[in-house]
Design a protein around this motif. Structure first.
Motif, PDB file in Angstrom:
ATOM      1  N   GLU A  65     -69.709-110.662 -13.841  1.00  0.00           N
ATOM      2  CA  GLU A  65     -69.753-109.536 -14.783  1.00  0.00           C
ATOM      3  C   GLU A  65     -70.856-109.716 -15.825  1.00  0.00           C
ATOM      4  OE1 GLU A  65     -65.831-109.216 -16.437  1.00  0.00           O
ATOM      5  OE2 GLU A  65     -64.892-108.890 -14.485  1.00  0.00           O
ATOM      6  N   LYS A  66     -71.902-110.479 -15.442  1.00  0.00           N
ATOM      7  CA  LYS A  66     -72.942-110.819 -16.423  1.00  0.00           C
ATOM      8  C   LYS A  66     -73.618-109.588 -17.026  1.00  0.00           C
ATOM      9  CE  LYS A  66     -76.555-111.708 -12.993  1.00  0.00           C
ATOM     10  NZ  LYS A  66     -75.736-111.537 -11.786  1.00  0.00           N
ATOM     11  N   GLU A  67     -73.799-108.531 -16.210  1.00  0.00           N
ATOM     12  CA  GLU A  67     -74.452-107.329 -16.733  1.00  0.00           C
ATOM     13  C   GLU A  67     -73.642-106.736 -17.879  1.00  0.00           C
ATOM     14  OE1 GLU A  67     -77.389-106.470 -15.983  1.00  0.00           O
ATOM     15  OE2 GLU A  67     -77.661-107.770 -14.230  1.00  0.00           O
ATOM     16  N   GLU A  68     -72.308-106.657 -17.666  1.00  0.00           N
ATOM     17  CA  GLU A  68     -71.431-106.112 -18.705  1.00  0.00           C
ATOM     18  C   GLU A  68     -71.412-107.010 -19.935  1.00  0.00           C
ATOM     19  OE1 GLU A  68     -70.733-106.396 -15.552  1.00  0.00           O
ATOM     20  OE2 GLU A  68     -69.552-104.724 -14.779  1.00  0.00           O
ATOM     21  N   ILE A  70     -73.811-109.085 -20.951  1.00  0.00           N
ATOM     22  CA  ILE A  70     -75.102-108.967 -21.639  1.00  0.00           C
ATOM     23  C   ILE A  70     -75.173-107.665 -22.422  1.00  0.00           C
ATOM     24  CG2 ILE A  70     -77.596-108.733 -21.288  1.00  0.00           C
ATOM     25  CD1 ILE A  70     -76.541-111.598 -20.888  1.00  0.00           C
ATOM     26  N   GLU A  71     -74.721-106.557 -21.805  1.00  0.00           N
ATOM     27  CA  GLU A  71     -74.755-105.261 -22.483  1.00  0.00           C
ATOM     28  C   GLU A  71     -73.882-105.273 -23.740  1.00  0.00           C
ATOM     29  OE1 GLU A  71     -76.756-102.648 -22.086  1.00  0.00           O
ATOM     30  OE2 GLU A  71     -77.703-104.014 -20.663  1.00  0.00           O
ATOM     31  N   LYS A  74     -75.745-107.107 -26.406  1.00  0.00           N
ATOM     32  CA  LYS A  74     -76.828-106.242 -26.920  1.00  0.00           C
ATOM     33  C   LYS A  74     -76.282-105.195 -27.872  1.00  0.00           C
ATOM     34  CE  LYS A  74     -80.246-106.541 -23.201  1.00  0.00           C
ATOM     35  NZ  LYS A  74     -80.848-105.842 -22.038  1.00  0.00           N
ATOM     36  N   GLU A 157     -82.057-112.225 -22.973  1.00  0.00           N
ATOM     37  CA  GLU A 157     -82.590-112.312 -21.611  1.00  0.00           C
ATOM     38  C   GLU A 157     -82.559-113.755 -21.095  1.00  0.00           C
ATOM     39  OE1 GLU A 157     -83.158-109.883 -19.507  1.00  0.00           O
ATOM     40  OE2 GLU A 157     -82.492-108.553 -21.118  1.00  0.00           O
ATOM     41  N   LYS A 160     -79.123-114.416 -19.963  1.00  0.00           N
ATOM     42  CA  LYS A 160     -78.889-113.803 -18.649  1.00  0.00           C
ATOM     43  C   LYS A 160     -79.431-114.699 -17.541  1.00  0.00           C
ATOM     44  CE  LYS A 160     -79.717-109.501 -16.136  1.00  0.00           C
ATOM     45  NZ  LYS A 160     -80.345-108.179 -16.174  1.00  0.00           N
ATOM     46  N   GLU A 164     -77.374-116.691 -14.542  1.00  0.00           N
ATOM     47  CA  GLU A 164     -77.738-116.526 -13.131  1.00  0.00           C
ATOM     48  C   GLU A 164     -78.026-117.869 -12.454  1.00  0.00           C
ATOM     49  OE1 GLU A 164     -80.989-113.870 -13.586  1.00  0.00           O
ATOM     50  OE2 GLU A 164     -79.764-112.066 -13.387  1.00  0.00           O
TER      51      GLU A 164
END
Length: 202
Positions: A65-68, A70-71, A74, A157, A160, A164
Motif C-alpha cells: 500500500e506504499k502509494e496510499e 506516500i499520498e 504528502k 520520494e 518511496k 520499494e
C-alpha cells in the motif's frame, strides 16, 4: 518489547543446540527469577522466528500500500504548508524589529537632549534589546519549521524508493524495519484452554 504483566523489558538470548543457535526474547524478570511464584513472571518466550513471522505481513502490507502511504504523508505535509502563514508571520516580526529599532533611536535622541537620566536610558534600552532578541529568535524558529517541512517533502520520494527496495527475505531487514515502525510492543500470556498457553502481542 515489554512484559505486560510486570512492565520489564524483554531481552535477547539464545539456546545452544547441536543444530545451531535458537534465538529468543524473554522477560528480564522471568530470566532472573523464573516462572511466577512470588517474584517471578508468567510471560512466554518469543522465538525470533515467530517474531519475524508476525512482523512480515505488517511490513508487506505497507509495501503493498506504499502509494496510499506516500499520498497520506504528502497530504499531511501540504496541509502543514497551507496552515503555516509563514510569510505573513515573518513580515510581522520584521516590522516589530523595525519599530523597536526606531524606539531605540528615539531613546538615544531623548538621552542626547537629557530628557531622560542615564539610568532610565539603560533600563529602556535593555528592555528593547530583549524584545529585539526574542523577536529574532521567533523568526529563526519559523525558518527552522519551513526548512523542516521542505526537507520532509524532498524526503518523500526517497522514502518511496526505500520501501520499494525492502527485501523481506533478509531477517535483519525485517527487524530493522520493525524497530523503526513500532515504539512499544507489550507481550502477555493467554490461554485457549487449561493446557494451551499462547503469547499475545499488543
Amino acid at each position: 518489547i515489554y512484559c505486560a504483566h510486570d512492565n520489564s523489558l524483554y531481552v535477547r538470548g539464545n539456546y545452544k543446540l547441536k543444530s545451531g543457535k535458537k534465538v529468543y526474547w524473554a522477560c528480564d524478570n522471568y530470566r532472573r527469577n523464573g516462572i511466577a511464584k512470588s517474584s517471578g513472571c508468567k510471560s512466554p518466550l518469543l522465538y525470533e522466528e515467530e517474531l519475524k513471522n508476525v512482523f512480515k505481513p505488517i511490513i508487506q502490507r505497507i509495501i503493498n500500500e506504499k502509494e496510499e502511504v506516500i499520498e497520506e504523508i504528502k497530504d499531511i505535509l501540504n496541509e502543514a504548508k497551507l496552515q503555516g502563514s509563514y510569510i505573513k508571520e515573518k513580515e510581522k516580526y520584521a516590522n516589530d524589529i523595525k519599530q523597536y529599532e526606531r524606539q531605540k533611536d528615539e531613546l538615544f535622541d531623548m538621552r542626547s537632549k537629557q530628557e531622560i537620566t542615564p539610568k532610565e536610558f539603560i533600563e529602556f534600552k535593555n528592555k528593547l534589546d530583549i524584545k529585539i532578541d526574542e523577536t529574532k529568535k521567533a523568526i529563526d524558529k519559523i525558518i527552522a519549521i519551513e526548512e523542516n517541512i521542505n526537507s520532509s517533502c524532498e524526503s518523500v520520494e526517497t522514502l518511496k524508493r526505500n520501501i520499494e527496495s525492502v527485501i523481506l527475505d533478509d531477517d535483519n531487514s525485517v527487524f530493522e524495519i520493525a524497530s523503526s515502525l513500532f515504539e512499544k510492543i507489550y507481550v502477555e500470556v493467554d490461554r485457549d484452554s487449561e493446557s494451551c498457553r499462547k503469547a499475545v502481542m499488543h
